[in-house]
Design a protein around this motif. Structure first.
Motif, PDB file in Angstrom:
ATOM      1  N   MET A  57       0.811   1.680  -7.239  1.00  0.00           N
ATOM      2  CA  MET A  57       1.972   2.445  -6.833  1.00  0.00           C
ATOM      3  C   MET A  57       2.110   3.433  -7.187  1.00  0.00           C
ATOM      4  O   MET A  57       2.441   4.673  -6.998  1.00  0.00           O
ATOM      5  CB  MET A  57       3.130   1.732  -6.862  1.00  0.00           C
ATOM      6  N   GLY A  58       1.871   3.681  -8.778  1.00  0.00           N
ATOM      7  CA  GLY A  58       2.112   4.213  -9.547  1.00  0.00           C
ATOM      8  C   GLY A  58       0.903   5.450  -9.357  1.00  0.00           C
ATOM      9  O   GLY A  58       1.421   7.018  -9.566  1.00  0.00           O
ATOM     10  N   ARG A  59       0.015   5.718  -8.809  1.00  0.00           N
ATOM     11  CA  ARG A  59      -1.134   6.878  -8.522  1.00  0.00           C
ATOM     12  C   ARG A  59      -0.709   7.412  -6.523  1.00  0.00           C
ATOM     13  O   ARG A  59      -1.571   8.147  -6.732  1.00  0.00           O
ATOM     14  CB  ARG A  59      -2.440   5.991  -8.561  1.00  0.00           C
ATOM     15  N   GLY A  60       0.689   6.854  -6.650  1.00  0.00           N
ATOM     16  CA  GLY A  60       0.918   7.470  -5.173  1.00  0.00           C
ATOM     17  C   GLY A  60       0.302   6.773  -3.947  1.00  0.00           C
ATOM     18  O   GLY A  60       0.798   7.457  -3.500  1.00  0.00           O
ATOM     19  N   ALA A  61       0.265   5.651  -4.296  1.00  0.00           N
ATOM     20  CA  ALA A  61      -0.927   5.049  -2.505  1.00  0.00           C
ATOM     21  C   ALA A  61       0.352   4.494  -1.662  1.00  0.00           C
ATOM     22  O   ALA A  61       1.488   4.332  -2.822  1.00  0.00           O
ATOM     23  CB  ALA A  61      -1.480   3.818  -3.066  1.00  0.00           C
ATOM     24  N   ARG A  62       0.304   5.122  -0.564  1.00  0.00           N
ATOM     25  CA  ARG A  62       1.249   5.140   0.761  1.00  0.00           C
ATOM     26  C   ARG A  62       1.165   4.034   1.246  1.00  0.00           C
ATOM     27  O   ARG A  62      -0.489   3.066   1.524  1.00  0.00           O
ATOM     28  CB  ARG A  62       1.879   5.534   0.900  1.00  0.00           C
ATOM     29  N   PRO A  63       1.671   2.840   1.889  1.00  0.00           N
ATOM     30  CA  PRO A  63       0.992   1.593   2.627  1.00  0.00           C
ATOM     31  C   PRO A  63       0.795   1.872   4.392  1.00  0.00           C
ATOM     32  O   PRO A  63       0.854   2.963   4.099  1.00  0.00           O
ATOM     33  CB  PRO A  63       2.602   0.664   2.233  1.00  0.00           C
ATOM     34  N   MET A  64       0.045   1.412   4.378  1.00  0.00           N
ATOM     35  CA  MET A  64      -1.273   1.485   5.844  1.00  0.00           C
ATOM     36  C   MET A  64      -1.315   0.345   6.287  1.00  0.00           C
ATOM     37  O   MET A  64      -1.014  -0.824   5.481  1.00  0.00           O
ATOM     38  CB  MET A  64      -2.505   2.241   5.602  1.00  0.00           C
TER      39      MET A  64
END
Length: 833
Positions: A11-18
């Protein structure tokens, strides 16, 4: 069984759920939502509904420590709340509040203002990496939906969805529904959410199975479950929440939010003091429920399973070099403690063998080119697992495919279990069009859990049950094997189950030519199935499924033409309101059938006779109308299939519409070429005058009337006849088919003669197919008109098919009656005795 979870570092790397199929992902890792609802609270002096950053920091720290990864809020939060959530590895499900409790669509300006408000709210926080999804509405009251009508509300929610996506294109958007408006059809949503409060485990389990079928290929999240500790006590609250979480995950849902984090709750301008749904108190003191929920989340999605049977995965391939590598890569990602992969190379001549050599963990069985069923049997014989699971070389399993199959077997006495097959999201253009076209692999469900048919690309069986029915029938070389084996297992008394989370990715055909060949082969397989299982088919040669078809193709097309009936209850009072589709009118369904093309050909031929007798030119416009009906039906069905799809546009719509036109024609060619014709006959012979007659059969020992009729039915079937039972509204007991044009109907009655002696009266009479006789009569009328005008050739040409139909119908009725009396008369008593 351990399942990988999303780490806060991702999450800290900016990944968003898909969304991928039935599940949510963050990056390449599956994301199971383990959430809790939060607030809103009484606004403070600054107007914040979420207190101070310091209190939120403490709350979110405790939430994260207890194994939760998501928080649901019901109003637009301040930016600092998302920053705090991100620091603790939590995602926020953000509600977009608006006045859904009033008749909001009665005023167009109000509706426009709601859309604009949603747009501005999303814009204010768009792109933040702590956002799980936007919620465009929550439980629009069922009386409001009933007032406006379901379709108007559905269209308005789609407007809100589009507005949210416009402002935050990379986000997920959903709507939170509830049982009183379960019938809302919202295929455009990224995933499906429901609030469900059921306080018995079996009812929740059963309802989740229903909701999975409502969700279809979309992920399902429970947006609220919970129990009030004020009325039920803290111990019961803890116990109920624990099995609620467990049941939700075992049912294949990809997440759940527990309502609520704290007893503190502010709504409608008032603090709510007569409910205590929180798992901590207003003072943030933990209740027993906090530990129970934390433990349930820690156990993971497969927490109730204690035994994992060995499963043999069997992949049969013939010249599958294009996709077999991807299939085996998917097998390598399977997370299951005890399985083997067996590939049966059915005489491939392409590069398949070289690709298989690169996968050293796979057991290889090589055969001559013997066909699909024989290859499946070869895999079954080589299998060492107690369960054999089949998929195709153009399919790739979800990593937990076997896990969900095993759970389904453990929870039931099913001899076989299947799951959904979903086309990959990144498929080629033509493959995506084929995915929205008829003729793909679909499952047929008798109930929310019991299947009548599971497709060959995703089916698993107890090996002993498969062996008991002799495996697969090797006459089915390319298709039809899955339908046949399902019917064999059911005829043996076995039941088939369906697990909505046991999914595979299944590539569709990537060219129009490949699609044509596939549908042609399906038509040929239908002809073989009809010869083997004639009682499973209608007189026109179409499978008579007892259950409902799920998926694309004719199932969705029929849904387009059928009328939606919504069970509201008296005056809209039902707590669970479901949608039911009525059977579409026969006229609307005709363009979906292969025989429609035969009708167009016949009408065109009739119009050509206009050169002999001009009035017959009128058949030309009728043929044109029939052709236009096919085009309109194809275009409408294509629009229906693509509604809510990420793959749209004029080019896609035109191709999908064209495939809708092509599919029935391909099936027709395959069916007719293999003997599945409207004029076929099955299991009757001889001839008896087509008239009513009766006979009596004497029995010295008593038996029930039902047993007597079943015995007669069995004898007729053993003679090879196709026998259909009358239903509860018929005044006849059995119908013996002669063909499309004629049949014999049987009615029985029992006379009781004392001391257990019985006389069974058997009456039989001919049943001519009314619609065909009407056609014959119309042709005769046209013939007579032509002859009266001295157009003798036209009259003879018209009379010939009319007479032929009448003679053929007489022959079929006579053959059916002859078969009846061939069985009955040897047992009948002589007249006068």
């Amino acid at each position: 069984m351990p399942i990988r979870e999303v780490a806060p570092s991702v999450m800290g790397r900016g990944a968003r759920p898909m969304v991928r199929g039935k599940f949510l992902y963050v990056g390449e890792t599956k994301f199971f939502v383990r959430g809790v609802t939060y607030g809103p609270f009484q606004p403070n002096a600054e107007g914040s509904e979420y207190g101070t950053p310091e209190r939120a920091e403490r709350d979110f720290s405790l939430i994260a420590v207890n194994g939760m990864n998501a928080v649901r809020v019901y109003t637009i939060p301040p930016g600092w709340l998302l920053d705090i959530a991100k620091r603790h590895g939590l995602y926020l499900m953000i509600g977009l509040p608006w006045e859904q409790h009033i008749t909001f669509l009665d005023d167009a300006k109000r509706a426009d203002a709601i859309v604009e408000r949603v747009r501005e709210s999303v814009k204010s926080l768009a792109g933040h990496s702590a956002i799980l999804c936007w919620v465009i509405g929550n439980e629009i009251p069922s009386p409001i939906v009933r007032w406006h009508g379901a379709r108007k509300v559905e269209r308005f929610l789609e407007r809100l969805y589009s507005a949210a996506k416009e402002m935050d294109p990379g986000s997920l958007v959903t709507y939170v529904n509830y049982p009183p408006t379960e019938y809302l059809h919202l295929p455009f949503l990224d995933f499906v959410c429901f609030n469900v409060y059921l306080e018995t485990q079996d009812r929740l389990d059963a309802y989740l199975s229903r909701l999975q079928n409502v969700a279809g290929d979309q992920p399902l999240v429970m947006a609220e479950v919970g129990l009030d500790s004020m009325r039920n006590g803290e111990e019961k609250q803890a116990a109920v929440l624990q099995w609620q979480v467990s049941t939700v995950f075992t049912a294949g849902c990809c997440g759940v939010f527990v309502f609520a984090w704290t007893d503190e709750w502010f709504r409608g301008g008032h603090e709510i003091l007569d409910w205590n749904f929180g798992i901590v108190t207003r003072e943030r003191e933990p209740k027993v429920a906090l530990e129970a929920v934390s433990a349930a989340f820690a156990k993971g999605p497969m927490q109730r399973q204690t035994y994992w049977p060995k499963i043999s995965v069997i992949v049969c391939t013939h010249n599958g070099a294009r996709t077999i590598g991807e299939c085996l890569e998917g097998m390598a990602r399977l997370e299951y403690p005890d399985f083997e992969v067996i590939v049966v190379d059915d005489g491939s001549t392409d590069d398949t063998a070289n690709i298989l050599r690169q996968h050293t963990t796979v057991r290889l069985v090589t055969t001559e080119h013997v066909g699909l069923s024989a290859a499946r049997n070869a895999g079954m014989r080589a299998a060492t697992g107690e369960i054999v699971a089949y998929t195709d070389d153009d399919a790739s399993p979800d990593m937990h495919w076997l896990t969900y199959l095993a759970v389904a077997f453990q929870r039931s006495n099913d001899v076989g279990v299947g799951g959904p097959n979903i086309p990959p999201m990144d498929g080629e253009f033509v493959a995506q069009a084929v995915a929205h076209s008829p003729g793909g692999p679909v499952h047929v469900l008798l109930s929310d859990r019991e299947a009548e048919h599971i497709p060959g690309c995703n089916m698993a069986f107890h090996k002993h049950a498969l062996e008991a029915v002799g495996g697969f029938d090797e006459q089915f070389k390319i298709a039809g094997d899955d339908v046949d084996v399902c019917w064999k297992l059911q005829a043996m008394g076995g039941k088939l189950g369906f697990s909505p989370a046991a999914m595979v990715w299944h590539h569709r055909r990537n060219s129009v030519g490949a699609y044509w060949r596939q549908q042609l082969n399906y038509g040929r397989a239908e002809a073989r199935l009809e010869r083997k299982w004639p009682g499973k088919y209608s007189t026109m040669g179409h499978a008579m499924w007892e259950g409902r078809l799920y998926g694309g193709g004719i199932a969705r097309a029929l849904g387009w033409w059928s009328r939606r009936r919504i069970y509201h209850g008296t005056w809209g009072s039902a707590l669970f309101q479901s949608v039911y589709h009525t059977t579409p009118d026969g006229m609307w369904a005709l363009p979906l059938l292969p025989e429609w093309y035969l009708l167009i050909i016949c009408l065109t031929g009739l119009s050509l006779l206009g050169f002999l007798w001009h009035p017959l030119f009128a058949a030309g416009p009728i043929a044109g109308v029939a052709l236009v009906a096919s085009v309109v039906q194809a275009g409408s069905s294509a629009k229906r299939h693509l509604h809510g799809s990420k793959h749209s546009g004029t080019k896609m719509w035109a191709l999908v519409g064209g495939l809708h036109l092509l599919q029935p024609l391909a099936r027709l060619v395959g069916r007719v070429g293999s003997g599945l014709t409207p004029w076929r006959q099955r299991g009757v012979s001889g001839f008896a005058l087509p008239r009513s007659s009766s006979a009596g059969i004497w029995y010295e020992q008593w038996d029930s009337p039902e047993a007597r009729i079943e015995a007669l039915e069995t004898m007729l079937r053993k003679a090879g006849a196709v026998v259909v039972r009358g239903d509860t509204y018929d005044n006849w007991d059995l119908e013996l088919r002669g063909g499309v044009l004629g049949a014999a109907r049987i009615r029985t009655t029992i006379e009781e003669h004392g001391s257990g002696r019985q006389l069974m009266r058997v009456g039989a009479w001919p049943k001519f197919a009314g619609r065909w006789m009407v056609i014959a009569a119309m042709l005769l009328l046209l013939s007579g008109s032509a002859m009266l005008q001295r157009h003798w050739v036209a009259g003879i040409v018209l009379a010939t098919p009319a007479v032929a139909l009448a003679l053929w119908a007489t022959r079929e009725c006579g053959a059916a009656l002859a078969t009846v009396w061939r069985i009955v008369r040897p047992m009948a008593i002589k007249k006068g005795t």
